[in-house]
Design a protein around this motif. Structure first.
Motif, PDB file in Angstrom:
ATOM      1  N   GLN A 194       3.571   2.473 -10.810  1.00 42.88           N
ATOM      2  CA  GLN A 194       2.511   3.032 -11.647  1.00 42.88           C
ATOM      3  C   GLN A 194       1.812   1.932 -12.447  1.00 42.88           C
ATOM      4  O   GLN A 194       0.593   1.966 -12.629  1.00 42.88           O
ATOM      5  N   TYR A 251      -4.160   6.400  -5.451  1.00 44.88           N
ATOM      6  CA  TYR A 251      -3.054   5.946  -6.278  1.00 44.88           C
ATOM      7  C   TYR A 251      -3.175   6.743  -7.572  1.00 44.88           C
ATOM      8  O   TYR A 251      -4.275   7.143  -7.961  1.00 44.88           O
ATOM      9  N   HIS A 252      -2.087   6.975  -8.239  1.00 45.47           N
ATOM     10  CA  HIS A 252      -2.162   7.751  -9.469  1.00 45.47           C
ATOM     11  C   HIS A 252      -1.125   7.275 -10.491  1.00 45.47           C
ATOM     12  O   HIS A 252      -0.132   6.650 -10.124  1.00 45.47           O
ATOM     13  N   SER A 303      -0.597   4.425  -1.281  1.00 47.53           N
ATOM     14  CA  SER A 303      -1.502   5.491  -1.706  1.00 47.53           C
ATOM     15  C   SER A 303      -1.235   6.817  -1.005  1.00 47.53           C
ATOM     16  O   SER A 303      -1.667   7.862  -1.484  1.00 47.53           O
ATOM     17  N   ASN A 307      -6.473   8.982 -11.306  1.00 43.39           N
ATOM     18  CA  ASN A 307      -6.514   8.562  -9.903  1.00 43.39           C
ATOM     19  C   ASN A 307      -7.290   7.262  -9.773  1.00 43.39           C
ATOM     20  O   ASN A 307      -8.268   7.039 -10.494  1.00 43.39           O
ATOM     21  N   VAL A 321      -0.730   0.337 -10.362  1.00 39.10           N
ATOM     22  CA  VAL A 321      -1.921   1.182 -10.270  1.00 39.10           C
ATOM     23  C   VAL A 321      -2.779   1.016 -11.529  1.00 39.10           C
ATOM     24  O   VAL A 321      -4.004   0.897 -11.433  1.00 39.10           O
ATOM     25  N   ARG A 370       0.868  -1.177   0.000  1.00 38.59           N
ATOM     26  CA  ARG A 370       0.000   0.000   0.000  1.00 38.59           C
ATOM     27  C   ARG A 370       0.898   1.218   0.000  1.00 38.59           C
ATOM     28  O   ARG A 370       1.736   1.392   0.883  1.00 38.59           O
ATOM     29  N   GLY A 426      -7.434   4.307  -3.284  1.00 41.94           N
ATOM     30  CA  GLY A 426      -6.206   4.036  -2.557  1.00 41.94           C
ATOM     31  C   GLY A 426      -6.379   3.267  -1.264  1.00 41.94           C
ATOM     32  O   GLY A 426      -5.507   3.284  -0.418  1.00 41.94           O
ATOM     33  N   GLN A 477       4.373   5.935   3.430  1.00 44.52           N
ATOM     34  CA  GLN A 477       3.023   5.461   3.752  1.00 44.52           C
ATOM     35  C   GLN A 477       2.826   5.379   5.263  1.00 44.52           C
ATOM     36  O   GLN A 477       1.783   5.759   5.777  1.00 44.52           O
TER      37      GLN A 477
END
Length: 154
Positions: free
Chosen positions: A72, A108-109, A62, A119, A75, A60, A122, A146
């Motif tokens: 990425q 997340y992006h 996000s 986006n 994601v 994780r 997340g 995080q």
């Protein structure tokens, strides 16, 4: 650790050590496959699973602002947003999401082929594929960022 090959040990030995240093506790679940999830104060940050002899790693991140292509790509593969009550949203409509993603840092992006920032929800760990020991410094940085995010919201 005994089930990992030498290359996997190069990746996961420092990752597990850092999770422990940050105060995340491992919890095993052997119902389906061998799964170890690392959580603190009810927030899961990572999960490792051995499935048919293959090691799978979830993270994780996000709460992180920047990350490389391998993250990425994870994601981009993440196709779910969650509505209140835990039901998946097929439309990925973040505005109707579960409520955990109400600030920019919780998404997340990634940037698509047109250069547009996309986006995604997340709230959960994402499967990271193809990591090597070269990715360890970034994994540790993302875990730290995080964790700091979790510490600020809890």
């Amino acid at each position: 650790m005994s089930k990992l090959n030498d290359d996997e040990k190069l990746v996961y030995t420092p990752v597990i050590a850092y999770l422990t240093e940050l105060g995340y506790t491992p919890r095993t679940n052997k119902k389906r496959n061998f799964v170890v999830e690392y959580a603190k104060k009810g927030k899961a940050i990572s999960k490792m699973e051995i499935n048919n002899g293959r090691l799978m790693f979830w993270l994780r991140f996000s709460g992180c602002k920047e990350y490389s292509r391998i993250f990425q790509d994870a994601v981009k593969r993440h196709k779910k947003s969650w509505a209140k009550g835990g039901q998946a949203l097929g439309s990925l409509d973040i505005s109707k999401c579960c409520g955990c993603c109400k600030s920019e840092n919780r998404y997340y992006h990634f940037t698509d082929e047109k250069g547009e920032k996309i986006n995604r929800c997340g709230v959960e760990n994402l499967l990271i594929e193809g990591i090597t020991s070269d990715d360890v410094p970034e994994i540790l940085r993302l875990m730290k960022e995080q964790d700091e995010y979790f510490n600020n919201i809890c």
